[in-house]
Design a protein around this motif. Structure first.
Motif, PDB file in Angstrom:
ATOM      1  N   GLY A 183       0.829  -1.206   0.000  1.00  0.00           N
ATOM      2  CA  GLY A 183       0.000   0.000   0.000  1.00  0.00           C
ATOM      3  C   GLY A 183       0.860   1.252   0.000  1.00  0.00           C
ATOM      4  O   GLY A 183       0.577   2.228  -0.704  1.00  0.00           O
ATOM      5  N   ALA A 184       1.939   1.224   0.789  1.00  0.00           N
ATOM      6  CA  ALA A 184       2.859   2.363   0.834  1.00  0.00           C
ATOM      7  C   ALA A 184       3.556   2.536  -0.514  1.00  0.00           C
ATOM      8  O   ALA A 184       3.749   3.661  -0.986  1.00  0.00           O
ATOM      9  N   VAL A 188       3.242   5.980  -3.007  1.00  0.00           N
ATOM     10  CA  VAL A 188       4.325   6.833  -3.503  1.00  0.00           C
ATOM     11  C   VAL A 188       4.509   6.708  -5.015  1.00  0.00           C
ATOM     12  O   VAL A 188       5.459   7.244  -5.570  1.00  0.00           O
ATOM     13  N   GLY A 189       3.590   5.988  -5.671  1.00  0.00           N
ATOM     14  CA  GLY A 189       3.665   5.873  -7.126  1.00  0.00           C
ATOM     15  C   GLY A 189       4.802   4.978  -7.582  1.00  0.00           C
ATOM     16  O   GLY A 189       5.576   5.332  -8.461  1.00  0.00           O
ATOM     17  N   LEU A 191       5.171   2.397  -9.497  1.00  0.00           N
ATOM     18  CA  LEU A 191       5.346   2.064 -10.904  1.00  0.00           C
ATOM     19  C   LEU A 191       6.005   3.208 -11.659  1.00  0.00           C
ATOM     20  O   LEU A 191       6.890   2.994 -12.471  1.00  0.00           O
ATOM     21  N   GLN A 192       5.599   4.447 -11.358  1.00  0.00           N
ATOM     22  CA  GLN A 192       6.202   5.597 -12.012  1.00  0.00           C
ATOM     23  C   GLN A 192       7.663   5.734 -11.586  1.00  0.00           C
ATOM     24  O   GLN A 192       8.544   5.956 -12.387  1.00  0.00           O
ATOM     25  N   VAL A 193       7.905   5.595 -10.285  1.00  0.00           N
ATOM     26  CA  VAL A 193       9.279   5.718  -9.782  1.00  0.00           C
ATOM     27  C   VAL A 193      10.154   4.664 -10.432  1.00  0.00           C
ATOM     28  O   VAL A 193      11.230   4.948 -10.928  1.00  0.00           O
ATOM     29  N   SER A 194       9.650   3.425 -10.446  1.00  0.00           N
ATOM     30  CA  SER A 194      10.488   2.332 -10.924  1.00  0.00           C
ATOM     31  C   SER A 194      10.710   2.393 -12.425  1.00  0.00           C
ATOM     32  O   SER A 194      11.796   2.141 -12.903  1.00  0.00           O
ATOM     33  N   SER A 195       9.674   2.765 -13.199  1.00  0.00           N
ATOM     34  CA  SER A 195       9.858   2.771 -14.639  1.00  0.00           C
ATOM     35  C   SER A 195      10.792   3.890 -15.063  1.00  0.00           C
ATOM     36  O   SER A 195      11.525   3.749 -16.018  1.00  0.00           O
ATOM     37  N   SER A 196      10.811   4.986 -14.325  1.00  0.00           N
ATOM     38  CA  SER A 196      11.717   6.085 -14.692  1.00  0.00           C
ATOM     39  C   SER A 196      13.145   5.762 -14.284  1.00  0.00           C
ATOM     40  O   SER A 196      14.082   6.376 -14.755  1.00  0.00           O
TER      41      SER A 196
END
Length: 198
Positions: A183-184, A188-189, A191-196
């Motif tokens: 959930g945390a 923090v988004g 998928l966005q953090v990891s894909s970037s």
């Protein structure tokens, strides 16, 4: 006469992977459903059995991390200080590994001590999840793997306390921990953090 092309056959879904996951492959939207809350009896079982474990928290934590890193060496990528360690005896002597083992065990201890206070448990696990997502960029799947390794070690080291029935209760707790942590990550988004970051 026009030639009709048949669409390509659908590709089979990739097999589920626990090892070698790359950043972005684990989606937090695949979160499990929230587990049923622990009953009073289940909370007592967890707190009673944890009392025996926590007396030896550092040694147990070190055993858990060594087995985790030996069986899942890809997890070492998140720990520069352990990356080159192959030998379990070398890991056992590592002051950094001992320090991390204490941190893991203390976090679990905080959860166990506060099982009566769901808000506190939620906030503790949110901090753990956010730190691992943002600062350490650890795939959330490793929390699930670590829970399984921990249960394995506890049932081997404390067989008189970690009976099959007790393991079911601990599995329920670890399911709730994983639910809060993912959930945390979602918050923090991840998928966005990891894909970037790829």
């Amino acid at each position: 006469m026009s030639r009709r092309e048949s669409p390509p056959p659908p590709s089979p879904p990739p097999p589920p992977q626990l090892l070698g996951v790359r950043r972005g492959e684990v989606e937090c939207e695949d979160r499990p459903e929230r587990a049923e809350p622990l009953s009073d009896t289940e909370r007592e079982i967890i707190q009673d059995t944890w009392g025996h474990v926590y007396k030896n928290c550092e040694d147990v934590g070190v055993s858990v991390l060594i087995r985790f890193f030996v069986n899942f060496p890809s997890a070492k990528q998140y720990f520069s200080q352990f990356q080159d360690m192959e030998d379990p005896e070398e890991m056992e002597r590592s002051s950094q590994l001992r320090h991390h083992a204490r941190r893991v065990m203390n976090a679990i201890n905080t959860v166990v001590e506060n099982l009566h206070d769901p808000e506190k448990v939620s906030s503790v696990l949110a901090l753990v999840g956010k730190a691992h997502a943002i600062k350490h960029k650890v795939e959330p799947m490793y929390f699930k793997i670590l829970s399984g390794v921990m249960l394995e070690v506890l049932s081997e080291d404390f067989p008189e306390f970690f009976t099959a029935e007790v393991q079911v209760v601990w599995t329920k707790l670890f399911g709730a921990v994983y639910w809060h942590v993912t959930g945390a990550y979602t918050e923090v988004g991840w998928l966005q953090v990891s894909s970037s970051a790829v």
